[in-house]
Design an enzyme around this catalytic site. Structure first.
Site, PDB file in Angstrom:
ATOM      1  N   LYS A   1       0.863  -1.179   0.000  1.00 59.40           N
ATOM      2  CA  LYS A   1       0.000   0.000   0.000  1.00 59.40           C
ATOM      3  C   LYS A   1       0.901   1.231   0.000  1.00 59.40           C
ATOM      4  O   LYS A   1       1.656   1.469   0.950  1.00 59.40           O
ATOM      5  CB  LYS A   1      -0.894  -0.022   1.237  1.00 59.40           C
ATOM      6  CG  LYS A   1      -2.013   0.995   1.248  1.00 59.40           C
ATOM      7  CD  LYS A   1      -2.923   0.751   2.459  1.00 59.40           C
ATOM      8  CE  LYS A   1      -4.119   1.678   2.471  1.00 59.40           C
ATOM      9  NZ  LYS A   1      -4.999   1.415   3.640  1.00 59.40           N
TER      10      LYS A   1
ATOM     11  N   ASP B   1     -14.577   2.382  11.664  1.00 61.02           N
ATOM     12  CA  ASP B   1     -15.178   2.300  10.329  1.00 61.02           C
ATOM     13  C   ASP B   1     -15.454   0.841   9.980  1.00 61.02           C
ATOM     14  O   ASP B   1     -15.124   0.378   8.896  1.00 61.02           O
ATOM     15  CB  ASP B   1     -14.264   2.937   9.287  1.00 61.02           C
ATOM     16  CG  ASP B   1     -14.999   3.249   7.979  1.00 61.02           C
ATOM     17  OD1 ASP B   1     -16.240   3.381   8.010  1.00 61.02           O
ATOM     18  OD2 ASP B   1     -14.341   3.345   6.934  1.00 61.02           O
TER      19      ASP B   1
END
Length: 391
Positions: free
Chosen positions: A16, A109
């Protein structure tokens, strides 16, 4: 996200990388670092495993285990899920979440898109929790290194799974994750979320005020054991004090259920799956204020919301310090490199995680090639933008 090979560990990883065009934005650097720091503390079978984090020639990256499978969101897009399987997945989510809560981490989240399903050795589901980029530490030491996630009263989150206290900004602790898990479990059982609205403001207001529809009313032919219905309702209580204290307590309640606590006459879905509010969004202070005032509830600025533990014996509320660095401040880059070195030292002391299953014959490009590819794509996008702008 790229597929790559770790040069020191001789294994495939998911890489990432913070985009070059965004690397000068200090808030994104801090969020990237925050995710690496959180994951470095969470060595659990149901949390994605980070293998490396650093800054190379100005490129900030996180290397994590390479997963093969699909997200729970993708699975739900295709069809309703078997109810026994839904509870097995929920237990694994809660196990990973309980580990995080035990280390004073709130995910903030939690939703199907952040739940990844791999194949386990016995052919079942191996759950991995993803995207701790919005996670917040509850300890003083960690708060001193993190800034507030939002500015000028804005909040970031997923409206369909957002706890009432996240919307008003009054308080935030691990029970916000319990609420999100309650929404997710309701969705797995009823094949729809408890609150549906085409308008985001109405959806947020429903989380604040509307009662939760009974599961049997939400899905034709669904029969739910009263104890399971009670678990979902307790997780979805408007007042955090009336919810489970953390994921550990909720997991214990689910494990105490009788066999097959939910049954359905037919598994087929009627109509399309409702998607409104299921993606992360930035909610402005004006919208939060309007929704809170309509509900008759107080509103605290998002940047000043208190973060506290659910334990009655915990210390008083902690207020995160304000960010001390501005946009592009060179001290931010120095701090990021220092923290990256610290995180890598922490990772080196952890036992290696077993490699995730991968498809045969899959090969990933080297890290330098990935950087070159990313730069080339950015250059092409810039040329297209300039060309279209002139036309």
């Amino acid at each position: 996200m790229f597929r790559a090979k770790h040069p020191d560990q001789d294994r495939r990883v998911a890489l990432k990388v913070l985009h070059d065009n965004l690397g000068s934005i200090s808030s994104l650097k801090r969020r990237f670092e925050r995710e690496a720091r959180v994951l470095a503390k969470l060595d659990h079978p149901n949390v994605v495993y980070i293998t490396d984090f650093g800054v190379v020639e100005g490129h900030t990256f996180i290397a994590m285990e390479l997963l093969e499978g699909q997200t729970l969101e993708q699975l739900l897009e295709d069809q309703p899920i078997d109810l026994d399987r839904a509870l097995r997945i929920t237990k694994q989510i809660l196990a990973g979440l309980a580990f995080a809560h035990g280390r004073q981490v709130v995910h903030r989240d939690l939703k199907p898109a952040n739940v990844y399903l791999c194949k386990s050795a016995d052919g079942g589901d191996q759950v991995k929790l993803l995207d701790f980029g919005l996670a917040k530490m509850l300890s003083i030491d960690d708060l001193s290194q993190d800034g507030t996630l939002t500015r000028k009263g804005r909040i970031v989150g997923t409206p369909a799974y957002m706890a009432p206290e996240q919307i008003t900004g009054v308080s935030l602790d691990v029970r916000a994750d319990v609420y999100a898990l309650g929404v997710l479990l309701y969705e797995l059982l009823a094949d729809r979320r408890p609150f549906l609205s085409e308008r985001r403001s109405e959806l947020l207001r429903a989380h604040l005020l509307e009662p939760v529809p009974p599961l049997a009313d939400a899905r034709k032919g669904l029969a739910v054991h009263p104890e399971l219905e009670a678990i979902v309702r307790k997780a979805l209580a408007k007042d955090p004090a009336h919810r489970y204290a953390d994921a550990t307590e909720m997991l214990a309640a689910i494990e105490a259920l009788p066999l097959h606590p939910a049954k359905i006459v037919k598994q087929r879905r009627e109509g399309d799956r409702h998607r409104t509010g299921a993606t992360s969004e930035i909610i402005s202070s004006n919208e939060r204020r309007a929704v809170s005032e309509a509900a008759g509830l107080p509103l605290e600025p998002a940047g000043t919301a208190k973060t506290q533990t659910a334990s009655a014996s915990a210390p008083g509320p902690l207020t995160p310090p304000a960010n001390v660095y501005g946009h592009g401040d060179p001290r931010e880059d120095l701090s990021l490199r220092q923290n990256a070195a610290q995180i890598r030292r922490e990772l080196s002391s952890r036992p290696p995680s077993p490699a995730a299953p991968r498809r045969r014959g899959s090969r990933g490009p080297s890290t330098p090639m990935l950087y070159a590819t990313a730069l080339a794509l950015f250059a092409i996008a810039a040329v297209l933008w300039l060309t279209l702008g002139r036309s």
